[in-house]
Scaffold this active site. Sequence first.
Site, PDB file in Angstrom:
ATOM      1  N   ALA A  69     -27.947  56.554-114.782  1.00 45.20           N
ATOM      2  CA  ALA A  69     -27.230  57.029-113.601  1.00 45.20           C
ATOM      3  C   ALA A  69     -28.159  56.825-112.407  1.00 45.20           C
ATOM      4  O   ALA A  69     -28.621  57.767-111.767  1.00 45.20           O
ATOM      5  CB  ALA A  69     -26.834  58.495-113.743  1.00 45.20           C
ATOM      6  N   ILE A  70     -28.467  55.558-112.143  1.00 44.67           N
ATOM      7  CA  ILE A  70     -29.372  55.229-111.028  1.00 44.67           C
ATOM      8  C   ILE A  70     -28.692  55.588-109.708  1.00 44.67           C
ATOM      9  O   ILE A  70     -29.338  56.073-108.776  1.00 44.67           O
ATOM     10  CB  ILE A  70     -29.733  53.722-111.036  1.00 44.67           C
ATOM     11  CG1 ILE A  70     -30.272  53.277-112.411  1.00 44.67           C
ATOM     12  CG2 ILE A  70     -30.703  53.374-109.906  1.00 44.67           C
ATOM     13  CD1 ILE A  70     -31.532  53.915-112.874  1.00 44.67           C
ATOM     14  N   ASN A 125     -18.819  44.773-107.246  1.00 43.04           N
ATOM     15  CA  ASN A 125     -18.911  45.862-108.224  1.00 43.04           C
ATOM     16  C   ASN A 125     -17.876  46.935-107.891  1.00 43.04           C
ATOM     17  O   ASN A 125     -18.098  47.773-107.020  1.00 43.04           O
ATOM     18  CB  ASN A 125     -20.331  46.440-108.199  1.00 43.04           C
ATOM     19  CG  ASN A 125     -20.502  47.579-109.188  1.00 43.04           C
ATOM     20  OD1 ASN A 125     -19.550  47.979-109.856  1.00 43.04           O
ATOM     21  ND2 ASN A 125     -21.713  48.095-109.268  1.00 43.04           N
ATOM     22  N   CYS A 128     -18.819  50.755-110.910  1.00 43.24           N
ATOM     23  CA  CYS A 128     -19.966  51.596-111.206  1.00 43.24           C
ATOM     24  C   CYS A 128     -19.506  53.027-111.472  1.00 43.24           C
ATOM     25  O   CYS A 128     -18.860  53.635-110.622  1.00 43.24           O
ATOM     26  CB  CYS A 128     -20.968  51.606-110.058  1.00 43.24           C
ATOM     27  SG  CYS A 128     -22.337  52.739-110.395  1.00 43.24           S
ATOM     28  N   GLY A 242     -24.422  44.509-123.867  1.00 42.75           N
ATOM     29  CA  GLY A 242     -25.228  44.586-125.093  1.00 42.75           C
ATOM     30  C   GLY A 242     -25.794  43.276-125.590  1.00 42.75           C
ATOM     31  O   GLY A 242     -26.243  43.207-126.730  1.00 42.75           O
TER      32      GLY A 242
END
Lengths: 300, 255
Positions: A69-70, A125, A128, A242
Amino acid sequence: MNTSVTLAGITFKNPVTTASGTFGSGMEYGEYVDLSRLGAVTTKGVSNVPWPGNPTPRIAETYGGMLNAIGLQNPGVDVFINRDIPFLRKYDTKVIVNVVGKTTEEYCEVVERLACQDVDMLEINISCPNVKEGGIAFGQDPRCVFEITSELKKRAKQPIIMKLSPNVADIGEMARAAEAGGADALSLINTLTGMKIDIHRRAFLLANKTGGLSGPAVKPVAVRMVYQAANAVKLPIIGMGGIASAEDALEFIMAGASMVAVGTANFINPTATLEVVEGIEAYMGQYGIEDINDLIGCVK
Amino acid sequence: MSVAMKRKTVITENVEIAKDIYSMWLNAPDISREARPGQFVSLYCRDRSKLLPRPISICEINKEQGKIRLVYRIAGEGTREFAGMDAAEDMEAMGPLGNGFTLEGKKALLIGGGIGIPPMLELAKQLSCEKQIVLGYRDITFLEKEFEAYGKVYISTEDGSRGTKGNVIDAIREESLDADIIFACGPTPMLRGVKAYATEHKIKAQLSLEERMACGIGACLGCICKTKEVDHHSNVKNKRICKDGPVFYAEEVEL
């Protein structure tokens, strides 16, 4: 052997890029990897003004993955233009700039500031999960996806990639909305919203309570969503979620991705991107594949 | 300085020195050659379900033998895996990382709290000035005898079983210690206390911070600390603990 791919008229020497937010603007990893070996560097999200991000802890490890959770901390578009673009342009690689905002106007401002800059593509984006406004709020409603895509497409000078959220019921619907709005390409998946609780402290691990799940744990979900999106639209897709090896990357390519992005794996292995590039070449050699494009979407 | 690549190192010793506290020596010539006190290494678990490297501070550096020593606490499943490893086993490590302490001052106070104590040992070795060493523990002590060769050692324990009852600041006040430089590593509440003490007495202080990290090399922005001024890299009031730190001057950071 041809490893080059073309998306929205831009040709990349190979199908490997970095997932936004895991690679900064390449400076830190430039010490480990020759950035010229990558098809493209996708930068961390850039906003119109500097963003300080979320409080710490911002990171929590989970089984086979991690939560972050930047909060899209970034130095803002001015510093990005003056410092990071010239740095990246020293390398023989394409530059994809990830764009973030809290409102449509903020996204537009960044896209307009980048219009005259020497960058190859913009990745928008709208997915987010870690900022309260903007981000994912745009990415979970097909009408919003359509509207922001068409607004940005009017202003952008570079092709735009809409980065989709996996936190939706029907990824195909979002993909079609982006296509209808004029997107040149799609990228997916962003992180899955997750949570971790410290049972000894009886508290959330992350200061933000929730975070985005990434890493090997999410890969099967990501491959499935890339496959569904590829079947829903004609747009080229950058697949991610991943990927830590060439084998992982090839799954996405066979599911329909024209390019792949290495993300969380960079944190565990700074040379992961290069290993994916080399591993794809080795696979092509092993099976006598002349052109990487023959593998894209080959599994129906 | 060469790049801190991820490398194979070999464990030469790994022993429990106090309950859940382990001392590990690694044969790691490339790391020991570059390492400075206050830097750290990232250790990788063999169990790949534990993705992220564990940042562990360097306790001792033996450049002649090409070794480094890490003293760590079992804090979770990753460090539990390390604790179960034996001499001659391989350990994947990346380092040295971070900036480390700046050696300076004429009369120093070295303050370590809990698992912040180990990095003070190599600092005590390399620092040539007069040294007073204050070690704070909850209850069980470790490494304290090894510090005695480098300066006068003062101990505080929360339960009062050794030395001053209370924390490191209680010990410093009780012993009326003074200095022209403070070096400190420990939990954030302790560092907050050290910063307040240093400010009150107008003593320059270097603080080594910790935070949950992912990449360890300054890219992910997971381990930031708040700063007084806008940082040139982030362009906001955040510095990266792994890359710009872990050591900061007390006046630079907001704890």
